[in-house]
Scaffold this motif. Sequence first.
Motif, mmCIF file in Angstrom:
data_model
loop_
_atom_site.group_PDB
_atom_site.id
_atom_site.type_symbol
_atom_site.label_atom_id
_atom_site.label_comp_id
_atom_site.label_asym_id
_atom_site.label_seq_id
_atom_site.Cartn_x
_atom_site.Cartn_y
_atom_site.Cartn_z
ATOM 1 N N PRO A 293 60.549 38.854 51.156
ATOM 2 C CA PRO A 293 60.325 39.109 49.729
ATOM 3 C C PRO A 293 61.613 39.265 48.923
ATOM 4 O O PRO A 293 61.696 38.815 47.804
ATOM 5 C CB PRO A 293 59.502 40.386 49.702
ATOM 6 C CG PRO A 293 59.318 40.830 51.079
ATOM 7 C CD PRO A 293 60.076 39.957 51.994
ATOM 8 N N ARG A 294 62.638 39.877 49.515
ATOM 9 C CA ARG A 294 63.894 40.058 48.773
ATOM 10 C C ARG A 294 64.581 38.711 48.567
ATOM 11 O O ARG A 294 65.190 38.458 47.531
ATOM 12 C CB ARG A 294 64.828 41.013 49.515
ATOM 13 C CG ARG A 294 64.306 42.427 49.532
ATOM 14 C CD ARG A 294 65.329 43.381 50.066
ATOM 15 N NE ARG A 294 66.347 43.650 49.075
ATOM 16 C CZ ARG A 294 67.182 44.670 49.128
ATOM 17 N NH1 ARG A 294 67.107 45.521 50.127
ATOM 18 N NH2 ARG A 294 68.087 44.865 48.210
ATOM 19 N N GLY A 295 64.462 37.878 49.583
ATOM 20 C CA GLY A 295 65.066 36.548 49.495
ATOM 21 C C GLY A 295 64.473 35.714 48.376
ATOM 22 O O GLY A 295 65.183 34.962 47.699
ATOM 23 N N TYR A 296 63.158 35.861 48.136
ATOM 24 C CA TYR A 296 62.515 35.105 47.042
ATOM 25 C C TYR A 296 63.183 35.461 45.721
ATOM 26 O O TYR A 296 63.550 34.594 44.941
ATOM 27 C CB TYR A 296 61.025 35.431 46.900
ATOM 28 C CG TYR A 296 60.159 35.212 48.122
ATOM 29 C CD1 TYR A 296 60.519 34.326 49.115
ATOM 30 C CD2 TYR A 296 58.956 35.904 48.264
ATOM 31 C CE1 TYR A 296 59.716 34.140 50.236
ATOM 32 C CE2 TYR A 296 58.146 35.711 49.370
ATOM 33 C CZ TYR A 296 58.534 34.844 50.352
ATOM 34 O OH TYR A 296 57.741 34.664 51.445
ATOM 35 N N THR A 297 63.291 36.772 45.480
ATOM 36 C CA THR A 297 63.861 37.240 44.210
ATOM 37 C C THR A 297 65.282 36.706 44.036
ATOM 38 O O THR A 297 65.653 36.230 42.970
ATOM 39 C CB THR A 297 63.892 38.788 44.181
ATOM 40 O OG1 THR A 297 62.624 39.261 44.604
ATOM 41 C CG2 THR A 297 64.208 39.319 42.808
ATOM 42 N N LEU B 89 66.912 34.131 45.644
ATOM 43 C CA LEU B 89 67.102 32.678 45.571
ATOM 44 C C LEU B 89 66.497 32.055 44.322
ATOM 45 O O LEU B 89 66.944 31.006 43.869
ATOM 46 C CB LEU B 89 66.528 32.002 46.827
ATOM 47 C CG LEU B 89 67.287 32.290 48.121
ATOM 48 C CD1 LEU B 89 66.529 31.740 49.324
ATOM 49 C CD2 LEU B 89 68.686 31.701 48.090
ATOM 50 N N LEU B 90 65.460 32.695 43.787
ATOM 51 C CA LEU B 90 64.803 32.113 42.609
ATOM 52 C C LEU B 90 65.383 32.628 41.281
ATOM 53 O O LEU B 90 64.943 32.202 40.221
ATOM 54 C CB LEU B 90 63.289 32.370 42.651
ATOM 55 C CG LEU B 90 62.550 31.697 43.806
ATOM 56 C CD1 LEU B 90 61.071 32.016 43.768
ATOM 57 C CD2 LEU B 90 62.749 30.181 43.776
ATOM 58 N N LEU B 91 66.344 33.503 41.349
ATOM 59 C CA LEU B 91 66.983 33.961 40.113
ATOM 60 C C LEU B 91 67.757 32.786 39.507
ATOM 61 O O LEU B 91 68.529 32.128 40.205
ATOM 62 C CB LEU B 91 67.937 35.116 40.435
ATOM 63 C CG LEU B 91 68.466 35.870 39.224
ATOM 64 C CD1 LEU B 91 67.345 36.651 38.554
ATOM 65 C CD2 LEU B 91 69.573 36.823 39.635
ATOM 66 N N PRO B 92 67.521 32.512 38.208
ATOM 67 C CA PRO B 92 68.149 31.314 37.628
ATOM 68 C C PRO B 92 69.678 31.400 37.492
ATOM 69 O O PRO B 92 70.210 31.716 36.436
ATOM 70 C CB PRO B 92 67.479 31.179 36.257
ATOM 71 C CG PRO B 92 66.246 31.969 36.353
ATOM 72 C CD PRO B 92 66.574 33.102 37.268
#
Lengths: 279, 255
Positions: free
Chosen positions: B82-86, B88-91
Amino acid sequence: MVNIQNLTFAYPHRPLLFDNLNLNLQAGNIYGLLGKNGAGKTTLLKILSGLLFPLKGNVEVLQSEPRHRSPSFLQELYLLPEEFYLPMLTVSQYCDSFALFYPHFDYTFFQQLLQEFELSSNDYLPDLSYGQKKKFLLAFGLATKSRLLLLDEPTNGLDIPSKSQFRRIIAAAVSDERTIVISTHQVRDMANLIDPIVILDNGKIIFNHNLSETGQKLAVQIKVDEPEVSVLYYEKTLGGYAVLDLNRDGVEGKIDIELLFNAIINKRAQIAALFGEEA
Amino acid sequence: MKKSIQFNFRRLIKLVRNEIFTNYRFWLTTIGAVAGVWVILYLLNARSGGGYGFHSTWYALILFAGGFLLSGNAFQEVQTAPRGYTYLLLPASLLEKFVSKLLVTSVGYALVTGLLYTLLSLLAKLLATLLFGQSLPVFNLLDASVIKMMGVYCILQSIFLFASIYFRRHAFTKIILAGFALLFVYSLVLMFFVRVIYSPYFNGMHWGKMMLHLDYWELPSIFWGLVAVVKWSFYLLLAPYFWLLAYLRLKETEV
């Protein structure tokens, strides 16, 4: 908006999950992505957002290749995963830290959504319940004004009033430039919301049609007696049988998504033929 | 396909701000705890009138041990789902994300710890003087040995930064163990060569009683050339090499 050609994907040391998968999604729709457990719905959303890379094939989302994770691509995409992480911040601190990265972020709209979800700017994120956290992230995602919104099981953990709130807000959020993809098992929560329906099974997209087109070809009937074997598909329900059969009178009726899903999974070849496709 | 700017200074500033701000509770707690222990030790040393080398020991410990721990965990969030999603998907581009982590864990950490240490040593000196009438010298951030220590830290931390993205879990422990393993192999190889080259001085596996006279200045110039190559490789190549490896690894990270 989304164009996938011949996508092949497998997790390391596992059999192929997607084998030459093709998918085309147009702007201005709320797609319902359905599939059995393990069909790869979440994986597909991850590939669309660039969290996972395909082994083969072309994936084009918002005119970009997701695997490059370019800032312009990420500014236009928002993924609400089923499992998520929130830092030890308040709602307003989170907004101050992360909204800056989205050039079209609508602060007024975000405040409106917070009010609607009964959340306050001073709420400390780790103290919120799972459902409240989800509503917060949904509000944030909608306020980013991103053109592609990917929601993985968004109604899991929401209470009954929140589910109808969710449907209302999502229905209002879609526009000609925006696409929303909802991956879900809770098709009843999504009634009157998702259209078209995309069904993923055995590594391929086996159905991608809107409900109007489906309603012209298929019809749902409720019968008390067990239907004849010649009907396309039926299942026992409380007090009778739900039947999905050819629409013989040409009047477009309402389609029960759960019944449609079960029919497609069980009678794939017949339904594909009806839509002029190969199974 | 669209092309986009891969490096934007304003986005980098926002990322650095987020790196610090989103973990500010952790920073405050850690700084408070370390400062508390340090002040007690300072006062004990000041009271006993000792404390020679106090600052060089403690600053080195805080800089290296703390910094390696920080660098070894820098990219661990990217590896967990879940932390990785946030993250890696931060613009922001991966280059911006990488540089922000690098700045915070290398130069940023060295400078902030240096400044805080200086400030704390001034406060502790004041306190010790008031309590015991004696104190330790003030920590000098601009001392050549301190600046060199910071430079060496910035080079060595690149290994830990790389480890944090290379290993999915327990990067700090794994890189320490890997370091010990390398050191062990290096010792064995060195022992082997010493045994072969200086075989006349050995009696079996034991060093003979003869004195080995080594005059370094009489060593051939190739030796000094080699020393210079190793030294400048360490100063100029080691860190960029591990930064590049870490960046490439980040680019191919999937969650």
